[in-house]
Enzyme design. Structure first.
Site: not given
Lengths: 351, 324
Positions: A115, A235
């Site tokens: 991320s 993510d």
């Protein structure tokens, strides 16, 4: 008689006014420095200002071994992996951590990120100077990630459940580092995403960096999944927020993890997304704790005041990361040196 | 009759006016004397009685002007007595009484820095700098605080400002600036700054040591050994310099010299763990692992919490492995 009394008063007044004038400086303020002389006033402070602190025995030993370690050819010392976790805007703390590592000459042989850790890590791996990373933090806004990050887009998201596109993030990254493949990066890099259909962790180590990083920070429920090789990627923080074993797989002997932690017990729930984020956080924490057992050094910047989506405080997150790293850099050096003692001594005793 | 009455009224008024002025003047003169007495006690190192004197002035002569001086004196006295909490309170009151005074602000900021209250120190230093952008102490104070926090780049900027604004800056400011650059590995700039400092500090051991460290890190090892020798001579053989010299000689100079120096240090400082560790390292380099191991065992035994101890244990393990 009256004249004598009058003259007495005049004389008294003259004496009094001269005494008064003596204690007053021209600008009307009392000059206390006339009473507390400047030498006394500044002596301690000047000593404090100029003292750099006594060097301890440990510092001398550490400095010597550290210089030996850094002077070694990289193939002779243990490989150092850097893991940068996810954390939204809080993840800009990694910039401060990287700054401290760089200033101390800390070797970084490979980077694995998730991320925001993937965003920062990829730019650093591409050779972007720390100064530029700080500048990006200064200008960071949520709309870097998507063209839809505006009032209209948010209303649309809430009312029609039309997810945002994160293509802008990929374009942003390509603009900053150029359209690069993993093999073009100066430091070996990997990042993690998750296939939302299968729950599998997907590790990117080759191909288009922009696309991989976009997938790694593709917040589920907000951004459309990134379609890649028949996978729907979101993510990576859900599957592996601190990919220590990815760094190990890349060949790291010793791993430094910069971990963004959220104290989820203090979350105040204001929207459906705060519930969603909380669920992701708790899940992420549970998995991270297991992953961290494989890390040699863990740094957790204290970021209390910066929220997950608080991009206006990205620079502050970076500063807090820098301060935390600076406070702990000697401990990190000690850990690496103790781990590397064999190679250091082999090199030192070499004829 | 009217004229006489007017004269009388005038005389009475004049007398009253002069009496008030005289009393006021005496009042200030007395306070100044009391401040002087308290300051004399402070200067003589009698901080307890100095603090009592300043305290008495505050209690008996309320009024911002004198109070600010007394609060400052009280703060200084408490600081000298290592009572930092009371020192801080008194500095803060002094600053509140005279918020325009930069010196008071700098005293407060300096104490914040000393107490590691860095954000507060920066805030007050910056306020001082807002009032006087060229203030040397404010610039150096901010630089030092930034150094403590790890903002080395910002620290360098403030050292530069301090150096630019002074015609003949203190050598210590130059050294702090060089050290700041060196710690950022900005070697070229550090050497440029060193070139300006060295003519002013030929007899300064710390400056020569700093030069030696820069040269050693840059890989100019022979030059580094020459510089550290100079630092050692000037300092009269200061232990921290001599230990470094022994270690450096073992890697890039004469191993015999390194061994002789380390053994001499051991005789001079028989109970020093760093000396013990250093001798162990040099012996290891000289291919005397058994003797090295003995010294490392001793170094490891001093304080288990130190890096010297933990690294010595690792070195003992290394020697044992090599023996196998």
């Amino acid at each position: 008689m009256k004249k004598a009394v009058f003259l007495f008063f005049i004389a008294l007044a003259g004496q009094a006014s001269s005494a008064f004038a003596a204690s007053v400086v021209p600008d009307g303020l009392f000059d206390y420095r006339a009473v507390l002389s400047s030498d006394i006033f500044t002596k301690d402070e000047m000593e404090l200002l100029y003292s750099s602190g006594a060097v301890t025995s440990d510092e001398i030993a550490r400095e010597f071994l550290w210089t030996q370690l850094l002077a070694m050819p990289s193939e002779k010392r243990p490989k150092v992996g850097l893991v940068l976790s996810g954390g939204g805007a809080r993840g800009f703390a990694h910039v401060g951590v990287l700054d401290v590592l760089r200033v101390n000459g800390f070797p970084v042989d490979m980077i694995a990120g998730t991320s925001m850790g993937a965003v920062v890590g990829s730019m650093y791996a591409a050779g972007m100077p720390i100064k530029t990373l700080w500048q990006i933090g200064n200008k960071a806004t949520l709309d870097i990630a998507s063209d839809d990050m505006n009032t209209f887009g948010i209303i649309r998201l809430l009312t029609t459940e039309t997810l945002f596109s994160s293509q802008r993030m990929g374009a942003f990254l390509n603009e900053k580092i150029g359209e690069k493949n993993f093999s073009d990066l100066k430091i070996p890099f990997a990042c993690v995403a998750m296939d939302i259909k299968t729950g599998e962790r997907v590790v990117f180590t080759d191909g288009d960096v922009g696309l991989a990083v976009r997938a790694s920070m593709n917040l589920p429920g907000v951004f459309k999944p990134v379609e890649y090789r028949h996978r729907y990627l979101v993510d990576g923080g859900v599957a592996d927020n601190a990919p220590v074993d990815v760094a190990r797989d890349m060949g790291a002997d010793w791993v430094f993890t910069s971990l963004i932690r959220t104290n989820y017990t203090r979350t105040s729930f204001g929207s459906i997304y705060s519930y969603l984020m909380q669920a992701l956080d708790i899940r992420g924490h549970m998995l991270v704790d297991e992953s961290l057992k494989n890390s040699n050094f863990i740094l957790v910047p204290q970021l209390g005041e910066v929220g997950f989506l608080d991009f206006s405080k990205a620079t502050r997150a970076g500063q807090l990361g820098l301060e935390e790293a600076f406070r702990n850099i000697d401990a990190a050096k000690d850990s690496l040196m103790l781990f590397s003692m064999g190679p250091i001594l082999n090199d030192y005793t070499r004829k | 009759m009217t004229i006489r009455a007017n004269n009388l009224r005038f005389s009475v008024l004049l007398a009253a006016l002069l009496a008030v002025t005289g009393c006021s003047a005496n009042f200030y003169a007395r306070k100044t004397m009391e401040l002087q007495a308290a300051q004399d006690l402070y200067a003589a190192g009698d901080y307890i009685n100095a603090a009592a004197g300043f305290d008495r002035i505050i209690a008996t002569h309320p009024g911002a002007a004198v109070e600010a001086r007394a609060y400052l004196g009280l703060g200084l006295s408490y600081e000298r007595m290592n009572d930092y909490g009371d020192a801080l309170i008194n500095y803060r009151i002094a600053v509140q009484l005279y918020p325009k005074d930069i010196s008071l602000m700098l005293s407060l900021a300096s104490l914040y820095d000393r107490l590691k209250l860095f954000p507060q120190a920066l805030e007050v230093y910056n306020k001082a700098l807002d009032k006087d952008g060229d203030n040397l102490r404010a610039n150096v104070g901010i630089a030092k605080t930034y150094m403590s926090l790890g903002y080395l780049g910002l620290a360098a900027q403030h050292y530069e400002a301090a150096l630019e604004n002074e015609e003949n800056p203190d050598l210590r400011i130059r050294m702090a600036y060089i050290e700041c650059l060196y710690r950022q590995r900005r070697y070229q700039e550090a050497e440029d700054a060193m070139a300006k400092a060295l003519p002013l500090g030929q007899a300064n051991a710390a400056l020569w040591l700093l030069l030696a460290e820069i040269q050693y890190d840059r890989g100019f090892r022979n030059r580094a050994i020459d510089s550290i020798r100079r630092a050692s001579e000037i300092s009269g053989g200061r232990l921290d310099i001599e230990v470094r010299r022994a270690l450096w000689l073992s890697t890039d100079g004469s191993l015999d010299d390194a061994l002789a120096l380390a053994r001499r240090l051991r005789v001079e400082y028989p109970n020093d763990p760093l000396v013990c560790w250093t001798l162990g390292m040099v012996l290891l380099k000289a291919d005397k692992p058994e003797e090295a191991g003995r010294y490392m065992k001793e170094a490891a035994s001093y304080d288990a919490r130190t890096f010297i101890s933990s690294s010595a244990k690792k070195i003992i393990g290394y020697i044992a492995d090599a023996k196998k």
